[in-house]
Design a protein around this motif. Structure first.
Motif: not given
Length: 94
Positions: A29-35, A61-66, A72-77
């Protein structure tokens, strides 16, 4: 704030309270977010675990699009329970 100033403003950090099923695993999950595009770093902490779900505190952290991150979080359940912190501006305050 003028429209011009808000166009230059970016989300640099967001802290989320997320409920997700056991799969994908926490590292996956963390790797998917990080990618994700614009993401420079991710910190995922397990707050609670039960028979079917995990409650997480996620800092991104980064230049983010909430909206993209939430989708994506919802797509991953997962489900975003709350947005606990947001850092926004024309430059990072790190």
């Amino acid at each position: 704030m003028s429209e011009e100033a808000s166009e230059d403003s970016r989300i640099w950090r967001i802290v989320l309270d997320v409920l997700k099923p056991h799969e994908p695993s926490l590292p996956e999950f963390a790797e998917k977010l990080g990618a994700m595009e614009g993401v420079e770093g991710v910190d995922v902490a397990l707050l609670e675990i039960d028979k079917e779900t995990e409650t997480l505190k996620i800092t991104v952290d980064g230049e983010l699009d909430y909206s993209r991150i939430r989708s994506k979080i919802e797509e991953w359940g997962g489900v975003v329970h709350s947005v606990d912190e947001v850092v926004v501006g024309r430059k990072s305050i790190r």
